[in-house]
Design a protein around this motif. Structure first.
Motif, mmCIF file in Angstrom:
data_model
loop_
_atom_site.group_PDB
_atom_site.id
_atom_site.type_symbol
_atom_site.label_atom_id
_atom_site.label_comp_id
_atom_site.label_asym_id
_atom_site.label_seq_id
_atom_site.Cartn_x
_atom_site.Cartn_y
_atom_site.Cartn_z
ATOM 1 N N ILE A 14 17.162 33.074 24.317
ATOM 2 C CA ILE A 14 18.433 33.897 23.388
ATOM 3 C C ILE A 14 18.578 35.206 23.760
ATOM 4 N N ALA A 15 18.337 35.568 24.952
ATOM 5 C CA ALA A 15 18.553 37.289 25.140
ATOM 6 C C ALA A 15 19.346 37.546 26.317
ATOM 7 N N ARG A 51 18.129 41.818 23.031
ATOM 8 C CA ARG A 51 19.483 41.998 23.475
ATOM 9 C C ARG A 51 19.876 41.150 24.564
ATOM 10 N N GLY A 54 19.867 37.504 23.492
ATOM 11 C CA GLY A 54 21.026 37.180 22.632
ATOM 12 C C GLY A 54 22.173 36.899 23.575
ATOM 13 N N HIS A 95 15.830 38.628 15.734
ATOM 14 C CA HIS A 95 16.553 39.774 16.119
ATOM 15 C C HIS A 95 17.620 39.217 17.363
ATOM 16 N N ALA A 96 17.261 38.459 18.367
ATOM 17 C CA ALA A 96 17.986 37.764 19.239
ATOM 18 C C ALA A 96 19.187 37.185 18.748
ATOM 19 N N MET A 97 18.955 36.355 17.716
ATOM 20 C CA MET A 97 19.877 35.345 17.173
ATOM 21 C C MET A 97 21.050 36.358 16.513
ATOM 22 N N SER A 98 20.658 37.211 15.874
ATOM 23 C CA SER A 98 21.416 38.427 15.152
ATOM 24 C C SER A 98 22.562 38.605 16.484
ATOM 25 N N TYR A 99 21.921 38.975 17.880
ATOM 26 C CA TYR A 99 22.829 39.376 18.827
ATOM 27 C C TYR A 99 23.829 38.258 19.097
ATOM 28 N N ILE A 100 23.438 37.292 19.031
ATOM 29 C CA ILE A 100 24.199 35.767 19.452
ATOM 30 C C ILE A 100 25.588 35.782 18.407
ATOM 31 N N GLU A 101 24.880 36.316 17.106
ATOM 32 C CA GLU A 101 26.042 36.068 15.912
ATOM 33 C C GLU A 101 26.863 37.245 16.144
ATOM 34 N N TYR A 103 27.930 38.773 19.154
ATOM 35 C CA TYR A 103 28.625 38.453 20.212
ATOM 36 C C TYR A 103 29.765 37.449 19.813
#
Length: 132
Positions: A14-15, A51, A54, A95-101, A103
């Motif tokens: 997820i990054a 990051r 994500g 944290h990584a999932m917050s970046y997916i969201e 993007y």
């Protein structure tokens, strides 16, 4: 907000970002999921790793013509000094999932940025993202 992990090759993929000297592609905006979840700040290398995770997760889920190179992803994580297994932990995963969201807020632009920065001729980590 729905956050769904992607399991690939025994770790949570997820990054996405490059070497420690690389600049982030598109950090989450103010009010991102990470801030809303009140997640603690990470050291720069771990932050780059999440990051990157994500972006890889985003590309895998949201860019129909693109796919991540997971072996390359693991190499980049290694250069950052982050074990891919560390992404399984709740804190880094969130944290990584917050970046997916983040993007997902502009799928076409972020898919194009992924190619520009991480595609075959990418400016950040060439060859991390390829065509399906």
């Amino acid at each position: 907000m729905t956050l769904s992990p992607i399991r690939l090759g025994g770790f949570l993929a997820i990054a996405l970002l490059g070497p420690a000297s690389a600049q982030p592609v598109a950090p989450p905006a103010e009010g991102s999921a990470a801030q809303q979840l009140d997640l603690p700040k990470l050291d720069p290398k771990r932050n780059n790793a999440v990051r990157l995770a994500g972006l890889v997760g985003f590309v895998n889920e949201s860019c129909p013509d693109l796919k991540p190179d997971y072996e390359r992803f693991k190499q980049v994580l290694s250069r950052l000094g982050v074990d891919p297994a560390d992404l399984e932990g709740n804190e880094l995963r969130l944290h990584a999932m917050s970046y997916i969201e983040a993007y997902r807020k502009d799928v076409p632009a972020n898919c194009a940025r992924a190619v520009q920065n991480f595609g075959e001729a990418g400016t950040t980590v060439p060859g991390l993202i390829g065509k399906r």
